[in-house]
Design a protein around this motif. Structure first.
Motif, short mmCIF file in Angstrom:
data_model
loop_
_atom_site.label_atom_id
_atom_site.label_comp_id
_atom_site.label_asym_id
_atom_site.label_seq_id
_atom_site.Cartn_x
_atom_site.Cartn_y
_atom_site.Cartn_z
N ALA A 33 0.83 -1.21 0.00
CA ALA A 33 0.00 0.00 0.00
C ALA A 33 0.87 1.26 0.00
O ALA A 33 0.59 2.23 -0.71
CB ALA A 33 -0.93 -0.01 1.22
N ARG A 34 1.91 1.24 0.81
CA ARG A 34 2.79 2.41 0.86
C ARG A 34 3.48 2.64 -0.49
O ARG A 34 3.63 3.78 -0.94
CB ARG A 34 3.84 2.23 1.96
CG ARG A 34 3.30 2.34 3.37
CD ARG A 34 4.44 2.53 4.37
NE ARG A 34 5.37 1.41 4.38
CZ ARG A 34 5.30 0.37 5.21
NH1 ARG A 34 4.33 0.31 6.10
NH2 ARG A 34 6.20 -0.60 5.17
N GLN A 84 1.00 4.12 -2.92
CA GLN A 84 0.76 5.52 -2.56
C GLN A 84 1.93 6.39 -3.00
O GLN A 84 1.75 7.50 -3.53
CB GLN A 84 0.55 5.62 -1.05
CG GLN A 84 0.45 7.03 -0.50
CD GLN A 84 -0.85 7.69 -0.92
OE1 GLN A 84 -1.82 7.02 -1.22
NE2 GLN A 84 -0.83 9.02 -0.98
N VAL A 96 1.97 7.28 -6.67
CA VAL A 96 1.06 8.39 -6.97
C VAL A 96 1.71 9.72 -6.58
O VAL A 96 1.68 10.70 -7.34
CB VAL A 96 -0.28 8.20 -6.23
CG1 VAL A 96 -1.17 9.43 -6.42
CG2 VAL A 96 -0.98 6.95 -6.71
N GLU A 97 2.31 9.73 -5.42
CA GLU A 97 2.95 10.98 -4.96
C GLU A 97 4.09 11.39 -5.88
O GLU A 97 4.33 12.57 -6.11
CB GLU A 97 3.47 10.80 -3.52
CG GLU A 97 2.37 10.73 -2.49
CD GLU A 97 2.91 10.50 -1.09
OE1 GLU A 97 4.13 10.61 -0.89
OE2 GLU A 97 2.10 10.20 -0.20
#
Lengths: 490, 340
Positions: free
Chosen positions: B191-192, B195, B198-199
């Motif tokens: 998940a990290r 994420q 995307v960042e």
């Protein structure tokens, strides 16, 4: 003789009545007490020292100064301790209801005035209370808290020689040890301060000469941010010490395994890394405050001065006195918001306080329990560190909210220690309002104060870092065996 | 006010002297074209590459009294590194800032990523404020990519350990609980990583906007490594000029020290993301492995945070020190001469 016998019953009855009337009057006086005399003659109160003085009944917007202590001029700092108007001895540490009733019962009936003894507060000369109709609004939570303080403030007590007797002791006041924890963290020992640079600086130094409320707010917020950073840096060093304690624990139990060594070494390194980051955050906060001070300082004083905060943030419940102030001054919606938010956030802070106490208890229990794995013990140390960190941050947030509320409610004419005492307890000053307001600064007389003691019960857990018993000799099995792993942990 | 003017005069005199005495050292670090372009009104601070002999001698001029405390703050611990330490830190930084694949390969669009050096990123910007904003965007994106790199490595280590444990195939509740913990850790890492990808895209868009570039040539991947060594501030003359310079002059040495502490706390470059645990003898070892891995992850992320903060500070300091400086000299002042 017969007539004598005939009338003896009547004479006896008259004699009995003559004897019994004074007794009944005395009983009535006790039973009616204050309310009775108050209703009969509200304009006259008996002064225990000077006899009877007239007292005009104050209204909500017209506080009456003490009879024997004229109010200081506007802006003048409150008298120092020992000269200040102080609350009755019981006001600070006793239930508020007692304090609220005191002005009536003490002042109106000389025979119940306690003797003034050294070290105790002299009885206050209290004017008659405002009619109940004036205080019509039902007291909200903060309003209820402020009631005794209001009466003490608008009806200042005469000077006292010493205040300590009226300050509650810790175990009586309910000032929990976690509050002491915050105080400890924001006041590091010299060994920690020696690693930092800057001038010891009080909040009053930062706000000296600053009159604009917005500037006061930003400076105070920066001050608490710096205080928070100092506490977090101190905490990072304590947490590193906790890790070292864990390492000691496992090396005393025997040769650590490869896994234990790896996790303990990584925890030690992470603690060092966090301390380094915390120190940078402290210096950043120093720079932020120094820059603000340079911009807001007195004319010509543009010195860039890194500071080390010396004032501890407020960790007690705060009396906003919103209802009272709003009767005298139109307040902004922000003030109304903070009046609601501050008590609510106090509750949040106390929960973090409890969480930190629980985490400390858990860590100590696991530390002393036999057979605790390194992973579990280090996790407990992590949780303890996080809990303390959250507590510190919440205290900073709480004090920032108070600063914002003060900026909305306290005028520019309140300055110096008077201003400081609206945000934190000023050392040496009464925990209840200790300054009088001249009519020109009437709004200041209803200024908020931060000093209501927490009614919470003290917790049994010590606020100190756990002191492990080093006197207990290790048993034969726990003698450290030199090995590669042990070497790595040295 | 008089003293302030005196310090300004003093600062100008010192800067002129410094330009004359240390300019050759600075130029020796710069490529020819940078040297030609470098004609700043005041000499900017320079990178101290440690082993280089070009570092100017400490100036003898006493700092203003107002800043003395601040300067003293930096004198507690030495900022000098031994050659071995410097090499270790270089290796650690290199491993941390490796560029991993920033996209998962999914989707229809073919993603083209192009390396972008700091100098290239700033080449089209003239305004000093815009340049500073672009630098901050550049380091922010660089940190996000390093963050992704750390997460990917940590996940790989956790997955490898989980594989070893699974082979044991012990059918006990304790063991099954341990495996469940590993699965949670891996899914959290997934998940990290998602994420972060995307960042990183958001960071790339922000960087392109601030560097006035288009996506026609591809998505930019910052290739310059942030500065992690000692840095010569020439702060004695600068601090009296502005609060920002004074602040950064205090902060930069602290951040350098924090960078050293964070970097060395990571241990040897070979084991940055791998716990030094060779075997699992007990179930507890599985938990300890994961805890060690998490500690390493946190420490590595801390190092990236410190370096980003340090490089932002250096950029602000240089921008405040010499607002009209040429882009190439500006970049040289930030990260030295990059080895092409």
């Amino acid at each position: 003789m017969a007539s004598v016998k005939k009338y003896s019953g009547v004479f006896g009855a008259i004699f009995f009545l003559l004897i019994s009337i004074p007794v009944l009057r005395a009983d009535d006086a006790v039973l009616f007490d204050d309310a009775f005399f108050d209703a009969e003659d509200p304009l006259v109160v008996a002064d225990p020292q000077e006899g009877t003085v007239p007292a005009a009944p104050p209204t909500a917007d017209q506080p009456v100064p003490a009879a024997d202590q004229p109010a200081p001029p506007a802006g003048q700092p409150a008298p120092a301790e020992g000269q200040s108007a102080a609350p009755p001895a019981s006001a600070a540490g006793q239930p508020q209801a007692v304090s609220r009733e005191e002005p009536f019962s003490v002042d109106l009936e000389p025979r119940v005035i306690p003797e003034v003894v050294p070290g105790q507060t002299e009885p206050a000369v209290e004017p008659a209370a405002p009619p109940a109709a004036v205080d019509a609004p039902a007291p909200s939570r903060e309003n209820a808290e402020s009631l005794p303080a209001d009466s003490a403030e608008s009806e200042p007590a005469p000077p006292v020689e010493s205040a300590p007797a009226e300050l509650p002791k810790e175990e009586e006041s309910g000032v929990g040890e976690e509050i002491e924890l915050v105080k400890t963290l924001v006041s590091p020992p010299d060994s920690v301060l020696g690693q930092l640079h800057g001038e010891p600086t009080a909040l009053s130094d930062v706000l000296e000469g600053v009159t604009r409320p917005a500037d006061r707010k930003s400076l105070t917020e920066a001050y608490w941010k710096l205080s928070e950073a100092l506490a977090l840096y101190h905490l990072s060093l304590i947490s590193a010490g906790d890790i070292e304690d864990c390492i000691t624990r496992f090396t005393q139990q025997g040769t650590p395994s490869e896994s234990q060594t790896a996790v303990l070494v990584s925890a030690r390194r992470l603690a060092a890394q966090r301390s380094a980051e915390a120190k940078v955050a402290f210096v950043e906060a120093q720079c932020r405050l120094a820059e603000l001070r340079s911009r807001n300082g007195a004319a010509g004083d543009r010195t860039f001065r890194p500071a080390i905060p010396t004032d501890a943030p407020n960790t007690l419940s705060y009396q906003t006195r919103f209802d009272r102030i709003s009767r005298e001054k139109r307040l902004s919606p922000q003030a109304a918001y903070y009046a609601e938010a501050i008590p609510a956030y106090y509750e949040t802070m106390t929960l973090y306080d409890k969480s930190a106490a629980d985490a400390l208890e858990a860590f100590r229990t696991l530390y002393f329990a036999g057979g605790t794995s390194a992973e579990i013990l280090l996790s407990a140390a992590d949780k303890l560190n996080s809990a303390k960190e959250r507590l510190i941050r919440s205290v900073c947030t709480y004090n920032k909210m108070i600063a914002a509320y003060v900026a909305e409610t306290v005028g520019a004419d309140v300055r110096g220690q008077q201003l400081i005492s609206t945000m934190i307890r000023v050392p040496g000053r009464s925990p209840l309002p200790a300054w009088d307001a001249a009519p020109s600064t009437r709004i200041a007389s209803a200024a908020p104060i931060p000093t209501q003691y927490s009614p919470r019960r003290p917790r049994p857990v010590s606020a100190e870092i756990p002191q492990f018993d080093s006197s207990a000799p290790p048993n034969a099995e726990s003698v450290v065996q030199p090995s590669q792993n042990a070497e790595m942990l040295r | 006010m008089t003293s302030f003017r005196f310090f300004l005069s003093l600062a100008a005199a010192i800067l002129l002297g410094a330009l004359l005495t240390t300019g050759s050292g600075l130029n020796a670090q710069q490529p020819p074209q940078a040297a030609d372009a470098a004609a700043p009104s005041v000499l900017p601070p320079i990178i101290d590459d440690g082993a280089s002999s070009t570092r100017p001698e400490p100036e003898e001029t006493a700092p203003p009294e107002s800043s003395k405390t601040a300067l003293d703050a930096g004198s507690g611990d030495s900022l000098e590194l031994t050659q071995e330490q410097e090499e270790q830190l270089r290796q650690i930084t290199k491993v941390i800032y490796e560029v991993p694949p920033t996209h998962s390969g999914g989707g229809d669009a073919e993603i083209v990523e192009i390396p972008l050096s700091l100098f290239e990123a700033l080449s089209q910007i003239q305004n000093s404020a815009d340049r500073l904003a672009a630098v901050e965007s550049y380091w922010s994106l660089r940190s996000s990519i390093a963050h992704l790199n750390i997460e990917i490595h940590i996940r790989e280590s956790a997955e490898k350990a989980a594989g070893v444990l699974e082979k044991a195939a012990i059918d006990t509740p304790d063991f099954q609980a341990l495996m469940a913990v590993y699965r949670v850790y891996l899914s959290s890492a997934d998940a990290r990583i998602a994420q972060l990808r995307v960042e990183i895209r958001e960071g790339q868009i922000d960087l392109m906007r601030k560097t006035q570039r288009s996506t026609e040539r591809g998505w930019p991947i910052p290739s310059s490594t942030p500065w992690y060594g000692n840095y010569t501030l020439r702060s004695e003359a600068a601090q009296s000029r502005s609060f920002e310079l004074a602040s950064e002059a205090i902060l930069i040495p602290e951040k350098i020290r924090a960078g050293y502490a964070s970097g060395f706390s990571l241990g040897s470059p070979e084991n940055l993301f791998t716990p030094e645990i060779s075997t699992f003898e007990r179930i507890d070892d599985g938990y300890l492995y994961l805890k060690t891995l998490e500690n390493k992850r946190q420490a590595a992320l801390g190092y990236v945070r410190v370096l980003e903060s340090l490089n932002d500070s250096i950029a602000r300091y240089v921008a405040a020190y010499s607002p009209s400086i040429d882009s190439r000299v500006f970049v040289t002042c930030l990260i030295g001469n990059e080895e092409e």
